[in-house]
Design a protein around this motif. Sequence first.
Motif, PDB file in Angstrom:
ATOM      1  N   GLY A   4       0.811  -1.208   0.000  1.00 14.88           N
ATOM      2  CA  GLY A   4       0.000   0.000   0.000  1.00 14.88           C
ATOM      3  C   GLY A   4       0.844   1.257   0.000  1.00 14.88           C
ATOM      4  O   GLY A   4       1.942   1.278   0.553  1.00 14.88           O
ATOM      5  N   PRO A   5       0.347   2.314  -0.631  1.00 12.23           N
ATOM      6  CA  PRO A   5       1.102   3.569  -0.753  1.00 12.23           C
ATOM      7  C   PRO A   5       0.803   4.542   0.383  1.00 12.23           C
ATOM      8  O   PRO A   5      -0.247   4.471   1.035  1.00 12.23           O
ATOM      9  CB  PRO A   5       0.594   4.133  -2.071  1.00 12.23           C
ATOM     10  CG  PRO A   5      -0.855   3.719  -2.077  1.00 12.23           C
ATOM     11  CD  PRO A   5      -0.904   2.360  -1.413  1.00 12.23           C
ATOM     12  N   PHE A   6       1.722   5.447   0.608  1.00 12.78           N
ATOM     13  CA  PHE A   6       1.485   6.611   1.454  1.00 12.78           C
ATOM     14  C   PHE A   6       1.151   7.793   0.548  1.00 12.78           C
ATOM     15  O   PHE A   6       1.391   7.760  -0.662  1.00 12.78           O
ATOM     16  CB  PHE A   6       2.718   6.914   2.303  1.00 12.78           C
ATOM     17  CG  PHE A   6       2.943   5.915   3.401  1.00 12.78           C
ATOM     18  CD1 PHE A   6       2.357   6.087   4.650  1.00 12.78           C
ATOM     19  CD2 PHE A   6       3.734   4.781   3.192  1.00 12.78           C
ATOM     20  CE1 PHE A   6       2.545   5.155   5.660  1.00 12.78           C
ATOM     21  CE2 PHE A   6       3.928   3.854   4.197  1.00 12.78           C
ATOM     22  CZ  PHE A   6       3.329   4.033   5.440  1.00 12.78           C
ATOM     23  N   SER A   7       0.601   8.844   1.140  1.00 20.85           N
ATOM     24  CA  SER A   7       0.143   9.989   0.345  1.00 20.85           C
ATOM     25  C   SER A   7       1.251  10.556  -0.527  1.00 20.85           C
ATOM     26  O   SER A   7       1.029  10.872  -1.707  1.00 20.85           O
ATOM     27  CB  SER A   7      -0.405  11.087   1.266  1.00 20.85           C
ATOM     28  OG  SER A   7      -1.556  10.643   1.941  1.00 20.85           O
ATOM     29  N   ASP A   8       2.449  10.686   0.047  1.00 20.64           N
ATOM     30  CA  ASP A   8       3.538  11.306  -0.718  1.00 20.64           C
ATOM     31  C   ASP A   8       4.094  10.392  -1.799  1.00 20.64           C
ATOM     32  O   ASP A   8       4.901  10.819  -2.618  1.00 20.64           O
ATOM     33  CB  ASP A   8       4.654  11.771   0.211  1.00 20.64           C
ATOM     34  CG  ASP A   8       5.221  10.642   1.052  1.00 20.64           C
ATOM     35  OD1 ASP A   8       4.778   9.491   0.882  1.00 20.64           O
ATOM     36  OD2 ASP A   8       6.104  10.910   1.891  1.00 20.64           O
ATOM     37  N   GLU A   9       3.662   9.123  -1.804  1.00 18.72           N
ATOM     38  CA  GLU A   9       4.091   8.189  -2.850  1.00 18.72           C
ATOM     39  C   GLU A   9       3.111   8.168  -4.014  1.00 18.72           C
ATOM     40  O   GLU A   9       3.355   7.491  -5.014  1.00 18.72           O
ATOM     41  CB  GLU A   9       4.243   6.783  -2.273  1.00 18.72           C
ATOM     42  CG  GLU A   9       5.326   6.675  -1.223  1.00 18.72           C
ATOM     43  CD  GLU A   9       5.327   5.330  -0.514  1.00 18.72           C
ATOM     44  OE1 GLU A   9       6.345   5.010   0.121  1.00 18.72           O
ATOM     45  OE2 GLU A   9       4.309   4.604  -0.575  1.00 18.72           O
ATOM     46  N   GLN A  10       2.003   8.883  -3.899  1.00 12.70           N
ATOM     47  CA  GLN A  10       0.994   8.900  -4.953  1.00 12.70           C
ATOM     48  C   GLN A  10       1.120  10.112  -5.861  1.00 12.70           C
ATOM     49  O   GLN A  10       0.310  10.314  -6.741  1.00 12.70           O
ATOM     50  CB  GLN A  10      -0.408   8.881  -4.332  1.00 12.70           C
ATOM     51  CG  GLN A  10      -0.747   7.569  -3.645  1.00 12.70           C
ATOM     52  CD  GLN A  10      -2.194   7.526  -3.177  1.00 12.70           C
ATOM     53  OE1 GLN A  10      -2.695   8.479  -2.605  1.00 12.70           O
ATOM     54  NE2 GLN A  10      -2.862   6.430  -3.433  1.00 12.70           N
TER      55      GLN A  10
END
Length: 290
Positions: A129-135
């Motif tokens: 799963g991604p974090f916000s800054d990875e999107q």
Amino acid sequence: MDTYCWSHLGHAVHTVHQQPEQDYSDRPALLLVHGFGASTDHWRYNIPVLAKTHAVHAIDLLGFGRSSKPAELAYGGPLWRDQLVAYVQERIGRPTVIAGNSLGGFAALAAGAELKQDCAGVVLLNAAGPFSDEQQPPKGWAAIARQSIGSALLKSPVLQRLLFENLRRPATIRRTLNQVYVDKTNVDDWLVESIRRPSLDPGAFGVFRTVFDIPRGQPLDELFAELTAPLLLLWGMRDPWINAPGRRATFQRHAPAATTEVVLDAGHCPHDEVPDQVNASLLDWLAGLT
């Protein structure tokens, strides 16, 4: 161990369930969620041990294992989150600890956040799963071009079919497992077959194709902020698929303050590679909850 065919959205879902011999109904139930391409079979060394003191359930997510693989479903985080929430509410009916590996970890966290007081805890084993800054989208023309070209290639039906046929070969499955298990002892014929068998089901290729279009889902940091239940992070720190030390540091920045962590000398699937250590760590943490 009992097997049960449950229905979600009109589709058959394979589940397994094992109860303790004694009455431990005052303790939370456990729901185990597999990773991508795996199934309830991947908890082979965990269920018998954990079920000595807790009611244990395991579930095949729609699209995987022995569950249905319908073409019309929108596979992704929202579908699997809602599937787990419905199972806890309809089949378990009491506070539940949800534990998930890889993709199943993301689904477990999303379900735990959604269930609120009906979730007794969440356990993440090398969660995806991604974090916000990875999107954030790529910056610069070169980065955008690389991503666009790569995405176009991966969306080719011919290339997807070739990838699928190769990935479900027993030799490829074994080679992949050997890459993600530090100790290869449990990479046996039974495990290889448990992964290969569902790939022969009608609809399996259709599910595989959706991998390239699965929406990222809600970022992990937002889910952590919504989670009200205790959290346990079990890390296989020699996972070659993720930068485990770096990912652990990111989790530490966003996870709730009271989060418990256990670091293990294992790869991407610590529950099957070092089950004795995972079982002991999980039972110790559960004892603190009760």
